[in-house]
Every structure is written in C-alpha cells, then in structure tokens.
Design an enzyme around this catalytic site. Structure first.
Site, PDB file in Angstrom:
ATOM      1  N   HIS A  69       0.830  -1.200   0.000  1.00  0.00           N
ATOM      2  CA  HIS A  69       0.000   0.000   0.000  1.00  0.00           C
ATOM      3  C   HIS A  69       0.866   1.253   0.000  1.00  0.00           C
ATOM      4  CE1 HIS A  69       0.906  -0.506   4.345  1.00  0.00           C
ATOM      5  NE2 HIS A  69       1.099   0.791   4.238  1.00  0.00           N
ATOM      6  N   LEU A  70       0.207   2.347  -0.305  1.00  0.00           N
ATOM      7  CA  LEU A  70       0.859   3.655  -0.227  1.00  0.00           C
ATOM      8  C   LEU A  70       0.096   4.457   0.838  1.00  0.00           C
ATOM      9  CD1 LEU A  70       1.792   5.737  -3.349  1.00  0.00           C
ATOM     10  CD2 LEU A  70       0.880   6.820  -1.314  1.00  0.00           C
ATOM     11  N   SER A  71       0.758   4.788   1.924  1.00  0.00           N
ATOM     12  CA  SER A  71       0.074   5.487   3.025  1.00  0.00           C
ATOM     13  C   SER A  71      -0.139   6.960   2.701  1.00  0.00           C
ATOM     14  CB  SER A  71       0.925   5.445   4.299  1.00  0.00           C
ATOM     15  OG  SER A  71       1.169   4.130   4.691  1.00  0.00           O
ATOM     16  N   TYR A 151       3.170  13.571   7.402  1.00  0.00           N
ATOM     17  CA  TYR A 151       4.472  14.263   7.358  1.00  0.00           C
ATOM     18  C   TYR A 151       4.338  15.578   6.598  1.00  0.00           C
ATOM     19  CZ  TYR A 151       6.480   9.858   8.816  1.00  0.00           C
ATOM     20  OH  TYR A 151       6.779   8.741   9.529  1.00  0.00           O
ATOM     21  N   PHE A 156       6.215   9.879  -0.465  1.00  0.00           N
ATOM     22  CA  PHE A 156       5.216   8.853  -0.778  1.00  0.00           C
ATOM     23  C   PHE A 156       5.927   7.617  -1.310  1.00  0.00           C
ATOM     24  CE2 PHE A 156       2.835  12.882  -1.364  1.00  0.00           C
ATOM     25  CZ  PHE A 156       1.893  12.681  -0.365  1.00  0.00           C
ATOM     26  N   HIS A 157       5.534   6.482  -0.807  1.00  0.00           N
ATOM     27  CA  HIS A 157       6.212   5.251  -1.216  1.00  0.00           C
ATOM     28  C   HIS A 157       5.332   4.035  -0.974  1.00  0.00           C
ATOM     29  CE1 HIS A 157       6.836   5.484   3.137  1.00  0.00           C
ATOM     30  NE2 HIS A 157       6.843   4.150   3.091  1.00  0.00           N
ATOM     31  N   SER A 159       6.016   0.416   0.625  1.00  0.00           N
ATOM     32  CA  SER A 159       7.009  -0.420   1.302  1.00  0.00           C
ATOM     33  C   SER A 159       6.961  -1.815   0.713  1.00  0.00           C
ATOM     34  CB  SER A 159       6.715  -0.497   2.806  1.00  0.00           C
ATOM     35  OG  SER A 159       7.110   0.695   3.435  1.00  0.00           O
TER      36      SER A 159
HETATM   37  P1  AMP Z   1       4.473   2.626   5.402  1.00  0.00           P
HETATM   38  O1  AMP Z   1       4.920   1.645   4.376  1.00  0.00           O
HETATM   39  O2  AMP Z   1       3.586   3.688   4.857  1.00  0.00           O
HETATM   40  O3  AMP Z   1       3.961   1.945   6.640  1.00  0.00           O
HETATM   41  O4  AMP Z   1       5.786   3.441   5.835  1.00  0.00           O
HETATM   42  C1  AMP Z   1       6.872   2.808   6.420  1.00  0.00           C
HETATM   43  C2  AMP Z   1       7.533   3.744   7.411  1.00  0.00           C
HETATM   44  O5  AMP Z   1       8.117   4.859   6.755  1.00  0.00           O
HETATM   45  C3  AMP Z   1       6.565   4.320   8.440  1.00  0.00           C
HETATM   46  O6  AMP Z   1       6.921   3.848   9.723  1.00  0.00           O
HETATM   47  C4  AMP Z   1       6.794   5.826   8.325  1.00  0.00           C
HETATM   48  O7  AMP Z   1       6.792   6.396   9.596  1.00  0.00           O
HETATM   49  C5  AMP Z   1       8.170   5.900   7.707  1.00  0.00           C
HETATM   50  N1  AMP Z   1       8.573   7.177   7.109  1.00  0.00           N
HETATM   51  C6  AMP Z   1       9.727   7.752   7.451  1.00  0.00           C
HETATM   52  N2  AMP Z   1       9.860   8.922   6.806  1.00  0.00           N
HETATM   53  C7  AMP Z   1       8.764   9.105   6.026  1.00  0.00           C
HETATM   54  C8  AMP Z   1       8.326  10.141   5.137  1.00  0.00           C
HETATM   55  N3  AMP Z   1       9.053  11.236   4.907  1.00  0.00           N
HETATM   56  N4  AMP Z   1       7.150   9.990   4.511  1.00  0.00           N
HETATM   57  C9  AMP Z   1       6.418   8.883   4.723  1.00  0.00           C
HETATM   58  N5  AMP Z   1       6.778   7.864   5.553  1.00  0.00           N
HETATM   59  C10 AMP Z   1       7.931   7.971   6.214  1.00  0.00           C
END
Ligand code: AMP
Length: 218
Positions: A69-71, A151, A156-157, A159
């Site tokens: 997913h993309l949070s 943030y 945006f990514h 994981s």
């Molecule tokens: P997610 O895959 O969305 O759960 O993100 C994995 C981790 O990336 C989370 O624990 C976020 O807190 C962390 N993260 C660290 N820096 C960032 C950023 N600049 N933008 C979005 N997520 C971030």
C-alpha cells in the site's frame, strides 16, 4: 470509573505486516491508517524476490510485506465510537477527489519514528500533486479528530519489505546494487504503476473503501 481493561497481548509485528504500534494495545483503541492499495503483478513479485536475496547476501534479512500500500496518513489511534463519524468525515472530504495513476521506481530506506523497524520502499516519481491533495483531505479529518496529520514533507512510497531494528546504514550500503536490479530489469527499468481508484481506511480489523471519482464525471 474503572480504568479500561488492557489487553495482555504483546506486540506481534507479524500480525500487522511490520507496522509498529507506538501505543499499548487497549481494548477500544483501534490502530487506524488511510492508504491506497497496490495489487502487484507477477513481474513485481519476481523482482521483489531478487531484491530480497540480494539484500540477504549483504546480511540484511527482509520480510516481504503481506499486503502492499501507499500510506496517506500516519497510523493513529481511534476510539471505537469514533470509527463511524471518522469514516463519515473522510468520505465527505474525499467526495470530489479524482482517480489518477502514480508510479514509483526508486528504492529508498525508511525507518519508523521509534527506530524499531526499517523498511525498503519504492518512492513515487509521478502523481505527487494528486497525492498531496488526498493528504490535505485526510488531514482535515485528522485535525477534526485531534489526531496526528501526515508528514509535512512526505516521501510517498510503497514499502516492499521490512526488518526489525534500525538497519538504515547496512541497507544504504547495498541500495545501489538493489537499484540496479530494478533499473536493469528484463524489458527496461521496472516502474511500479499504481491505479489510484479508491482510498481505503484500515481500522483494527475493519477496512472501509472510498472510491475516487472517475475523471469523466466532472
Ligand atoms: P508505510 O509503508 O507507509 O507503513 O511506511 C513505512 C515507514 O516509513 C513508516 O513507519 C513511516 O513512519 C516511515 N517514514 C519515514 N519517513 C517518512 C516520510 N518522509 N514519509 C512517509 N513515511 C515515512
């Protein structure tokens, strides 16, 4: 009058795909986040296997995400009786948000705020403006419920995989090598394509869906 009963269940990251709770699991408290789902194609799964085995050769043992997913929000805690008004507010705020496509292709290492989990992610390269619009809408609901907004400078990514602890440094040492697996993929550089047709909100074990408006319905 009595304190809320605290669940004796201890933190088990395997139960929630490596996402970490920075709060005690209490009955009536629901871990909640808003995201766009990514349904991977076969090519992505093959590439992920290659990435994990290359990382393993460098001593970094990563576990693939159970779902991708993309949070567009942080993970926040919602009281059970807030779920209904919270999702209602999200739905109202997202009403006029349109569908779009975004893509990702650059690997990046992420760590959670507590530095207890490290993630290998693929950062978005197109669709940033539309994602920011979604964040704005979601943040309005977060503010309304006095919850943390996203943030200020989001990366945006999606994981791909995670491991316990802060292994940012070890991962940075092999990231170039991993990136070359992405770039030299079979028929040109691999680009993750995400069709953003609906937003979802996961709260505890429930998932709510918020379809985005098709482009022609303007
Ligand atoms: P997610 O895959 O969305 O759960 O993100 C994995 C981790 O990336 C989370 O624990 C976020 O807190 C962390 N993260 C660290 N820096 C960032 C950023 N600049 N933008 C979005 N997520 C971030």
């Amino acid at each position: 009058m009595f304190p809320e009963e605290v669940d004796s269940q201890t933190e088990d990251s395997a139960l929630h795909g490596g996402r970490v709770r920075s709060f005690k699991h209490e009955r009536g408290n629901w871990a909640t986040y808003v995201y766009l789902p990514y349904h991977p194609e076969e090519e992505f799964r093959e590439l992920l296997e290659e990435l994990l085995s290359a990382a393993r050769a460098h001593g970094v043992l990563l576990t693939p995400q159970e779902e991708f997913h993309l949070s567009v929000s942080q993970t926040v805690v919602l009281r059970h009786h807030w779920i209904q008004p919270f999702t209602q507010s999200l739905r109202a705020g997202l009403l006029h948000c349109k569908r779009f496509v975004c893509s990702a292709g650059r690997l990046r290492v992420y760590c959670n705020a507590e530095r207890t989990r490290t993630f290998l992610g693929m950062e978005v390269c197109t669709g940033h403006a539309q994602l920011l619009e979604l964040v704005q809408a979601v943040d309005r609901t977060m503010t309304e419920f006095r919850l943390d907004t996203f943030y200020k400078d989001p990366s945006f990514h999606v994981s791909l995989a995670w491991c316990v602890g802060d292994v940012t440094e070890q991962m940075k040492e092999c990231i170039q090598e991993l990136q070359s697996l992405v770039d030299d993929h079979e028929e040109g550089p691999f680009l993750l394509r995400l069709d953003c047709t609906e937003l979802r909100c996961r709260t505890g074990n429930k998932t709510f869906r918020f379809p985005l408006e098709p482009e022609h319905l303007t």
